[in-house]
Design a protein around this motif. Structure first.
Motif, short mmCIF file in Angstrom:
data_model
loop_
_atom_site.label_atom_id
_atom_site.label_comp_id
_atom_site.label_asym_id
_atom_site.label_seq_id
_atom_site.Cartn_x
_atom_site.Cartn_y
_atom_site.Cartn_z
N THR A 27 22.43 -7.77 108.08
CA THR A 27 21.35 -7.47 109.02
C THR A 27 19.96 -7.64 108.44
O THR A 27 18.98 -7.71 109.18
N ASP A 28 19.86 -7.71 107.10
CA ASP A 28 18.55 -7.78 106.47
C ASP A 28 18.67 -8.58 105.17
O ASP A 28 19.25 -8.11 104.19
N ALA A 29 18.11 -9.78 105.16
CA ALA A 29 18.20 -10.65 103.99
C ALA A 29 17.51 -10.06 102.77
O ALA A 29 17.75 -10.49 101.64
N GLY A 30 16.67 -9.05 102.96
CA GLY A 30 15.99 -8.40 101.84
C GLY A 30 16.94 -7.70 100.88
O GLY A 30 16.55 -7.37 99.75
N TYR A 31 18.17 -7.46 101.33
CA TYR A 31 19.16 -6.81 100.46
C TYR A 31 19.95 -7.79 99.61
O TYR A 31 20.80 -7.36 98.82
N ASN A 32 19.69 -9.06 99.73
CA ASN A 32 20.49 -10.06 99.01
C ASN A 32 20.40 -9.92 97.49
O ASN A 32 21.34 -10.27 96.77
N LEU A 33 19.29 -9.42 96.98
CA LEU A 33 19.11 -9.29 95.54
C LEU A 33 19.33 -7.87 95.05
O LEU A 33 19.11 -7.58 93.87
N LYS A 34 19.77 -6.98 95.93
CA LYS A 34 20.00 -5.59 95.55
C LYS A 34 21.47 -5.37 95.18
O LYS A 34 22.32 -6.21 95.45
N ARG A 35 21.75 -4.22 94.57
CA ARG A 35 23.11 -3.93 94.11
C ARG A 35 23.44 -2.47 94.39
O ARG A 35 22.56 -1.64 94.65
N CYS A 36 24.73 -2.15 94.31
CA CYS A 36 25.20 -0.78 94.48
C CYS A 36 25.00 -0.01 93.17
O CYS A 36 25.47 -0.45 92.12
N ALA A 37 24.33 1.14 93.26
CA ALA A 37 24.11 1.95 92.07
C ALA A 37 24.89 3.26 92.09
O ALA A 37 25.15 3.85 91.04
N GLY A 38 25.25 3.74 93.28
CA GLY A 38 25.96 5.01 93.34
C GLY A 38 26.08 5.54 94.75
O GLY A 38 25.89 4.80 95.73
N ILE A 39 26.37 6.83 94.84
CA ILE A 39 26.57 7.51 96.11
C ILE A 39 25.77 8.81 96.11
O ILE A 39 25.82 9.57 95.13
#
Length: 231
Positions: free
Chosen positions: A150-162
């Motif tokens: 839904t948002d291409a801005g997340y393409n360079l982000k990663r999962c860090a935790g919960i």
């Protein structure tokens, strides 16, 4: 790179969010039709989402507004429906053809320009409060994949935790158990979800990098929200 179909989805999503904001500020109500278009994306999303849930959320634009006593109502020619809000301002959004066809209104019992409206993705809580680390990693990855959809801005982000969020007055404890030790996550005061002004929650973050891959995360009290930490 996003496909043409994905770009169309992203463009439509952005326009609908913008339309909601304009109507909320100028007309004193939010278009159900525009909200529907932003929410139906999750319902139609075909990739893995078994750990996820999607709600419609009302949040204060700044720290001055409160959620206490806030009520959201769906009002149309043939539809009158109260949409109860939880402690984070989320509600289960009904996908109703009649309300869509007549472009019903989403109305608050407060000055609507003080609040913002958006879909809110979160992780489904377990009734027993016991979470396997592998499931939490999978849940975060599912959330990140949907955010990228839904948002291409997340393409360079990663999962860090919960992030586990509880009411501010809660004495909840979240523990991490592995074969060698059992420790509690440090509690802090903060927001249930990234970027929110409402920071009136007791939050504990389970960061993947701090623990072995095969552990259990245990919460004996039910959190008001469980959110992926995307960085």
């Amino acid at each position: 790179m996003p496909t043409i179909r994905q770009l169309s989805v992203l463009l439509g999503f952005g326009l609908s969010v913008h339309a909601c904001a304009v109507q909320a500020q100028e007309a004193g109500w939010v278009s159900y039709r525009d909200a529907y278009r932003s929410m139906v994306l999750f319902a139609k999303y075909g990739k893995a989402k078994n750990f996820l849930q999607n709600h419609y959320q009302v949040t204060p634009r700044d720290g001055g507004a409160s959620l206490d006593g806030l009520r959201l109502t769906l009002s149309g020619k043939t539809t009158q429906l109260s949409l109860p809000l939880d402690a984070t301002g989320r509600t289960t959004f009904p996908l109703l053809k009649a309300a869509y066809d007549e472009n019903a209104m989403l109305v608050l019992n407060r000055k609507i320009s003080q609040f913002s409206f958006q879909p809110r993705l979160s992780i489904i809580p377990r009734l027993d409060g016991v979470y396997e680390a592998a499931d939490l990693r999978a849940a975060c990855d599912q959330a990140l994949q949907y955010m990228r959809y839904t948002d291409a801005g997340y393409n360079l982000k990663r999962c860090a935790g919960i992030r586990f969020a509880f009411s501010k007055r809660s004495d909840a404890v979240v523990r991490v158990r592995d074969p060698d030790r059992e420790s509690s996550l440090a509690p802090n005061e903060g927001a249930a979800f990234d970027g929110e002004t409402n920071k009136d929650f007791r939050v504990m973050v389970y960061r993947f990098a701090d623990w072995p891959e095969k552990v259990q995360v245990i919460s004996q009290q039910s959190p008001v929200a469980i959110a992926p930490v995307i960085e």
